[in-house]
Design a protein around this motif. Structure first.
Motif, PDB file in Angstrom:
ATOM      1  N   GLY A   1       0.806  -1.207   0.000  1.00 45.13           N
ATOM      2  CA  GLY A   1       0.000   0.000   0.000  1.00 45.13           C
ATOM      3  C   GLY A   1       0.841   1.259   0.000  1.00 45.13           C
ATOM      4  N   ALA A   2       0.155   2.402  -0.014  1.00 45.47           N
ATOM      5  CA  ALA A   2       0.817   3.701   0.134  1.00 45.47           C
ATOM      6  C   ALA A   2       0.646   4.098   1.591  1.00 45.47           C
ATOM      7  CB  ALA A   2       0.180   4.728  -0.805  1.00 45.47           C
ATOM      8  N   GLN A   3       1.697   3.900   2.386  1.00 45.89           N
ATOM      9  CA  GLN A   3       1.535   3.952   3.832  1.00 45.89           C
ATOM     10  C   GLN A   3       1.895   5.291   4.477  1.00 45.89           C
ATOM     11  OE1 GLN A   3       2.985   0.475   5.997  1.00 45.89           O
ATOM     12  NE2 GLN A   3       3.369  -0.544   4.060  1.00 45.89           N
ATOM     13  N   LYS A   4       2.649   6.104   3.771  1.00 46.13           N
ATOM     14  CA  LYS A   4       3.122   7.348   4.384  1.00 46.13           C
ATOM     15  C   LYS A   4       2.051   8.424   4.261  1.00 46.13           C
ATOM     16  CE  LYS A   4       7.097  10.486   4.590  1.00 46.13           C
ATOM     17  NZ  LYS A   4       7.201  10.335   6.044  1.00 46.13           N
ATOM     18  N   GLN A   5       1.442   8.795   5.390  1.00 47.26           N
ATOM     19  CA  GLN A   5       0.377   9.779   5.375  1.00 47.26           C
ATOM     20  C   GLN A   5       0.941  11.195   5.221  1.00 47.26           C
ATOM     21  OE1 GLN A   5      -2.840   8.881   8.374  1.00 47.26           O
ATOM     22  NE2 GLN A   5      -1.354   7.353   9.066  1.00 47.26           N
ATOM     23  N   ARG A   6       0.224  12.018   4.472  1.00 41.11           N
ATOM     24  CA  ARG A   6       0.646  13.407   4.294  1.00 41.11           C
ATOM     25  C   ARG A   6       0.453  14.186   5.588  1.00 41.11           C
ATOM     26  NH1 ARG A   6      -2.490  13.337  -0.868  1.00 41.11           N
ATOM     27  NH2 ARG A   6      -1.020  12.857  -2.543  1.00 41.11           N
ATOM     28  N   THR A   7       1.340  15.136   5.798  1.00 41.45           N
ATOM     29  CA  THR A   7       1.238  16.011   6.971  1.00 41.45           C
ATOM     30  C   THR A   7       0.775  17.399   6.528  1.00 41.45           C
ATOM     31  OG1 THR A   7       3.566  16.634   6.774  1.00 41.45           O
ATOM     32  CG2 THR A   7       3.043  14.745   8.178  1.00 41.45           C
ATOM     33  N   LEU A   8       0.352  18.217   7.481  1.00 38.64           N
ATOM     34  CA  LEU A   8      -0.160  19.541   7.148  1.00 38.64           C
ATOM     35  C   LEU A   8       0.920  20.470   6.616  1.00 38.64           C
ATOM     36  CD1 LEU A   8      -2.580  20.201  10.150  1.00 38.64           C
ATOM     37  CD2 LEU A   8      -3.193  19.672   7.790  1.00 38.64           C
ATOM     38  N   GLY A   9       2.120  20.367   7.187  1.00 43.75           N
ATOM     39  CA  GLY A   9       3.201  21.237   6.738  1.00 43.75           C
ATOM     40  C   GLY A   9       2.982  22.695   7.091  1.00 43.75           C
TER      41      GLY A   9
END
Length: 483
Positions: free
Chosen positions: A244-252
């Motif tokens: 899967g695509a496991q790395k969740q995006r952060t707000l930054g």
């Protein structure tokens, strides 16, 4: 004689009352009774060219069903009340209709020809009813493999892509072992999708069937830590990465490291774990809190529904796009998904529970407001979306629109980063044909194409299985030739 698709209105799965269901985690919808679902199947127009199962992409849009479900065919069988043959036809293309019938966003319905001028056929509701009835009747049984090839395949990841690949390869006679880092098989089907949309006994039931057919599951094994890909390559004839695509995006944004700012998938995972008796970590407990959900997709909606069940004081969901219209927009012609405003299960619950729709639109989060290390609010600005004549959209900040929302818990549901970087960390680069730069290692699902729909994951699993089977047969033939 009038056609039935004109006389019969669209009807979807019956839902439990909001007042009842917000107090538990049981599925909010159930299958239809036979009579109404037969009527719904009769609405199918039996198109000469059925776009519902085209399964292609136009730009970033999915057109029809990616696994090419034979929708008009099983609709006709249901309308004839030939339930067993409808079940057989459904299983020809879909390994897990009990999953897709519950959680697929149904691009097939967006491409239904009837949808040009009327409400589309309730394809997803019919699909779920077929498979639920099949389980009730005992038609879904382990399919025991008669002949084994002697070839062994390891699959890393037990989400829909990994499970579909395993199912296909096992039926071809190869010995399949699935490695899953969580304590339960199913990937995001198990921990990422709330129980009220997909009860976990439904996932476990399918896993037990696959086990009975000969597939081995090794849960609680983190490939890369507990075992290396290199060691798997030496043990197995082929390895499939379906992680899967496991790395969740952060707000930054400033302050996004505050306590109380949590990735949505971590929140949903930990909430699901409590159903097994585990106590909920205080970080993920929305009880009595003002909750902000950032992100307007399905995962954000699931966070809204979960927070309600945990007893949140308030829930507000930020979306960066404008509010959708009630009717198909000119820039989204059929057979694209109409992408109209709908009141899904979570929003119906929020409206009942808080007497307001939790969704806000055209919101930009500027910074997280902290008190010490703890989040106490989000500073936002309103946006305006301008579409240029060439179709390109630009967002502008509305002057004087700064607002502050109180927040004790902020759930970030803005998707996942593409997986290429994570794959490169282990020395792997995926190719377009499911192979990789490493001999005998294949990549499929979200790990290959990025975050996508469950039906695309199943298709990827089925197609990578064909690729691996061809590879194993070629290797076997080369061995015979060399000997």
């Amino acid at each position: 004689m009038r056609h039935k698709f004109i006389d019969i209105p669209r009807q979807t799965l019956p839902e439990r009352s909001v007042v009842e269901r917000v107090h538990d985690y049981k599925e909010y919808a159930s299958r239809m009774e036979d009579g109404p679902i037969v009527k719904q199947a009769e609405r199918c127009m039996d198109c000469g060219t059925p776009f519902c199962h085209v399964g292609d992409m136009i730009g970033q849009e999915t057109i029809g069903c990616p696994i090419h479900n034979l929708i008009p065919e099983w609709n006709k069988l249901v309308s004839d009340q030939d339930w067993y043959r409808a079940f057989e036809r459904l299983m020809e293309t879909n390994n897990f209709p009990e999953f897709t019938g519950r959680v697929c966003p149904a691009p097939c319905e967006g491409s239904c020809t009837l949808g040009i001028s009327e409400d589309p056929v309730a394809i997803k509701s019919i699909e779920r009813t077929i498979i639920d009835r099949a389980f009730e009747e005992g038609w879904v049984k382990p399919r025991h493999v008669q002949k084994r090839t002697g070839r062994r395949v390891a699959i890393i990841g037990s989400g829909p892509a990994g499970l579909a690949a395993a199912d296909q390869l096992n039926q071809l006679g190869h010995a399949v072992t699935i490695y899953e880092k969580a304590d339960e098989a199913g990937g995001l089907l198990f921990y990422g999708i709330p129980n009220m949309k997909l009860e976990k006994d439904v996932v476990r039931r399918r896993v037990r069937l696959l086990e009975a057919e000969g597939i081995r599951f090794k849960t609680g094994v983190n490939v890369g830590t507990d075992v290396t890909i290199e060691s798997l390559r030496h043990t197995y004839d082929a390895v499939i990465l379906a992680t899967g695509a496991q790395k969740q995006r952060t707000l930054g944004i400033d302050g996004d490291d505050a306590t109380g700012v949590e990735p949505a998938m971590d929140y949903l995972t930990e909430s699901t774990r409590t159903l097994g008796g585990k106590s909920l970590d205080a970080r993920y407990d929305a009880n009595g809190k003002d909750v902000i959900v950032i992100g307007g997709g399905d995962t954000g909606a699931d966070c809204v529904a979960t927070a309600i069940r945990q007893g949140a004081k308030s829930v507000t969901q930020f979306g960066k796009h404008p509010e959708k219209g009630m009717f198909r927009a000119p820039e989204r012609p059929w057979p694209l998904q109409p992408d109209t405003l709908s009141t899904d299960y979570a929003y119906a619950e929020a409206i009942e529970y808080f007497d307001r729709d939790p969704r806000t639109y055209l919101i930009r989060s500027n910074r997280v407001i902290k008190q010490g290390d703890q989040v106490v609010g989000i500073e936002t600005e309103r946006m305006e979306k301008i579409v240029k004549p060439d179709g390109q959209a630009t967002f502008f900040v509305v002057d004087g629109s700064v607002e502050t929302y109180p927040a004790d818990l902020v759930l970030v549901a803005i998707g996942f980063e593409r997986p290429e970087r994570e794959l490169r960390k282990v020395g792997i680069e995926a190719n377009h044909d499911y192979t990789s730069n490493v001999e005998g290692v294949f990549v499929a699902g979200d790990a290959r194409r990025g975050q996508s729909l469950i039906v695309w994951a199943i298709r990827e699993g089925r197609e990578v299985a064909d690729t691996v089977d061809g590879y194993l047969n070629t290797c076997q033939q080369q061995l015979k030739t060399s000997s």
